[in-house]
Design a protein around this motif. Sequence first.
Motif, PDB file in Angstrom:
ATOM      1  N   ILE A 268     -12.307   6.668  40.843  1.00 10.40           N
ATOM      2  CA  ILE A 268     -13.155   7.383  41.802  1.00 10.40           C
ATOM      3  C   ILE A 268     -12.973   8.892  41.635  1.00 10.40           C
ATOM      4  O   ILE A 268     -13.949   9.653  41.593  1.00 10.40           O
ATOM      5  CB  ILE A 268     -12.843   6.932  43.251  1.00 10.40           C
ATOM      6  CG1 ILE A 268     -13.355   5.501  43.470  1.00 10.40           C
ATOM      7  CG2 ILE A 268     -13.469   7.890  44.266  1.00 10.40           C
ATOM      8  CD1 ILE A 268     -12.876   4.850  44.750  1.00 10.40           C
ATOM      9  N   ALA A 269     -11.710   9.320  41.511  1.00  6.22           N
ATOM     10  CA  ALA A 269     -11.435  10.755  41.326  1.00  6.22           C
ATOM     11  C   ALA A 269     -12.024  11.260  40.014  1.00  6.22           C
ATOM     12  O   ALA A 269     -12.590  12.370  39.957  1.00  6.22           O
ATOM     13  CB  ALA A 269      -9.929  11.000  41.370  1.00  6.22           C
ATOM     14  N   LEU A 270     -11.922  10.452  38.956  1.00  8.32           N
ATOM     15  CA  LEU A 270     -12.464  10.843  37.652  1.00  8.32           C
ATOM     16  C   LEU A 270     -13.971  11.034  37.730  1.00  8.32           C
ATOM     17  O   LEU A 270     -14.508  12.064  37.286  1.00  8.32           O
ATOM     18  CB  LEU A 270     -12.130   9.774  36.605  1.00  8.32           C
ATOM     19  CG  LEU A 270     -12.833   9.921  35.243  1.00  8.32           C
ATOM     20  CD1 LEU A 270     -12.350  11.186  34.524  1.00  8.32           C
ATOM     21  CD2 LEU A 270     -12.618   8.692  34.378  1.00  8.32           C
ATOM     22  N   LEU A 271     -14.672  10.064  38.288  1.00 11.67           N
ATOM     23  CA  LEU A 271     -16.122  10.148  38.369  1.00 11.67           C
ATOM     24  C   LEU A 271     -16.578  11.275  39.293  1.00 11.67           C
ATOM     25  O   LEU A 271     -17.567  11.942  39.023  1.00 11.67           O
ATOM     26  CB  LEU A 271     -16.703   8.792  38.797  1.00 11.67           C
ATOM     27  CG  LEU A 271     -16.554   7.683  37.747  1.00 11.67           C
ATOM     28  CD1 LEU A 271     -16.921   6.325  38.335  1.00 11.67           C
ATOM     29  CD2 LEU A 271     -17.405   7.967  36.509  1.00 11.67           C
ATOM     30  N   ARG A 272     -15.834  11.495  40.377  1.00  7.87           N
ATOM     31  CA  ARG A 272     -16.168  12.629  41.235  1.00  7.87           C
ATOM     32  C   ARG A 272     -16.037  13.951  40.467  1.00  7.87           C
ATOM     33  O   ARG A 272     -16.867  14.847  40.627  1.00  7.87           O
ATOM     34  CB  ARG A 272     -15.231  12.666  42.462  1.00  7.87           C
ATOM     35  CG  ARG A 272     -15.584  11.665  43.527  1.00  7.87           C
ATOM     36  CD  ARG A 272     -15.017  12.084  44.880  1.00  7.87           C
ATOM     37  NE  ARG A 272     -15.225  11.036  45.859  1.00  7.87           N
ATOM     38  CZ  ARG A 272     -16.360  10.759  46.440  1.00  7.87           C
ATOM     39  NH1 ARG A 272     -17.445  11.432  46.112  1.00  7.87           N
ATOM     40  NH2 ARG A 272     -16.455   9.786  47.337  1.00  7.87           N
ATOM     41  N   SER A 273     -15.001  14.059  39.648  1.00 11.11           N
ATOM     42  CA  SER A 273     -14.778  15.296  38.905  1.00 11.11           C
ATOM     43  C   SER A 273     -15.863  15.527  37.859  1.00 11.11           C
ATOM     44  O   SER A 273     -16.103  16.666  37.448  1.00 11.11           O
ATOM     45  CB  SER A 273     -13.411  15.271  38.222  1.00 11.11           C
ATOM     46  OG  SER A 273     -13.395  14.380  37.118  1.00 11.11           O
ATOM     47  N   GLN A 274     -16.529  14.447  37.437  1.00 19.55           N
ATOM     48  CA  GLN A 274     -17.574  14.562  36.415  1.00 19.55           C
ATOM     49  C   GLN A 274     -18.979  14.716  37.006  1.00 19.55           C
ATOM     50  O   GLN A 274     -19.929  14.969  36.284  1.00 19.55           O
ATOM     51  CB  GLN A 274     -17.552  13.329  35.505  1.00 19.55           C
ATOM     52  CG  GLN A 274     -16.283  13.211  34.667  1.00 19.55           C
ATOM     53  CD  GLN A 274     -16.268  11.964  33.829  1.00 19.55           C
ATOM     54  OE1 GLN A 274     -16.908  10.961  34.158  1.00 19.55           O
ATOM     55  NE2 GLN A 274     -15.549  11.985  32.725  1.00 19.55           N
ATOM     56  N   HIS A 275     -19.063  14.549  38.330  1.00 17.05           N
ATOM     57  CA  HIS A 275     -20.385  14.645  38.973  1.00 17.05           C
ATOM     58  C   HIS A 275     -20.775  16.099  39.141  1.00 17.05           C
ATOM     59  O   HIS A 275     -20.032  16.902  39.718  1.00 17.05           O
ATOM     60  CB  HIS A 275     -20.367  13.941  40.332  1.00 17.05           C
ATOM     61  CG  HIS A 275     -21.705  13.808  40.952  1.00 17.05           C
ATOM     62  ND1 HIS A 275     -22.056  14.391  42.150  1.00 17.05           N
ATOM     63  CD2 HIS A 275     -22.822  13.141  40.537  1.00 17.05           C
ATOM     64  CE1 HIS A 275     -23.305  14.106  42.442  1.00 17.05           C
ATOM     65  NE2 HIS A 275     -23.791  13.334  41.490  1.00 17.05           N
TER      66      HIS A 275
END
Length: 276
Positions: A268-275
Amino acid sequence: MLYIGSHISAAKGYAAMGKQALKLGANTFAFFTRNPRGGKAKEIDQTDVDKFLQIAEEHAFGRLVAHAPYTMNACAAKEEIRSFAKEMMEDDLKRMEYTPGNYYNFHPGSHVGQGSDAGIAMIADLLNEVLLPEQTTTVLLETMAGKGSEVGCKFAELAAILERVTLKDKMGVCLDTCHVWDAGYDIVNDLDGVLDQFDHVIGLEYLKAIHMNDSMNPLGSHKDRHEKIGKGQIGSEAMRRIINHPKLQGLPVILETPNDDAGWTEEIALLRSQHE
């Protein structure tokens, strides 16, 4: 806004699910309406629901994506199995109204040798029997990988079901990234083309949610084996493009990767950082 979460156990109730989602860094989640293998659902406690609704409002949760049991087969060859599917969906849709305006996702089913046309007709018939004009829940057909006699691995099959449903405004589609990849839709090299095809065949207005999963298998394998984000054949770069695609903004994104809480928190943190 990126609405993202994972599957969360419903065993301790709605408020506990909401609190667990927050611990994971999520602002939506999926849950099974009852045991994934079927059976009687536990009673709903209105006080518990009210506590959850307060959490969801305070933290601006996106729509939830509830999941029907895997055993529910709307196009089974045996009438008693189809009747059981109808009873489960009717009951689940009543229960979904405790948390109005959310999504109820299900696997369309397996025609078990009857042929996809027969399967499509049975699925639509069941939906026409259980959908109600007054319901606030949107029922989602999930895109499937095409293993065995699954219905729904082709966009045209989902479109054929939707075409036969009377209350179309109560329907939508959940796009599973692992499933569509395994079904032969190249979301790695031609995401725009796949979404254009979805729009042409089904209509993007029906796309309501995403199951975000990498795949253990190559394109078109029809095997349905989920993998952690960036660890499979789809890869993290393709996932980044999916969550940032202009046509997919605002949809709830649900992780069904083979993970534990720590792993989902990381993803979740990874995808948030890529959004973007």
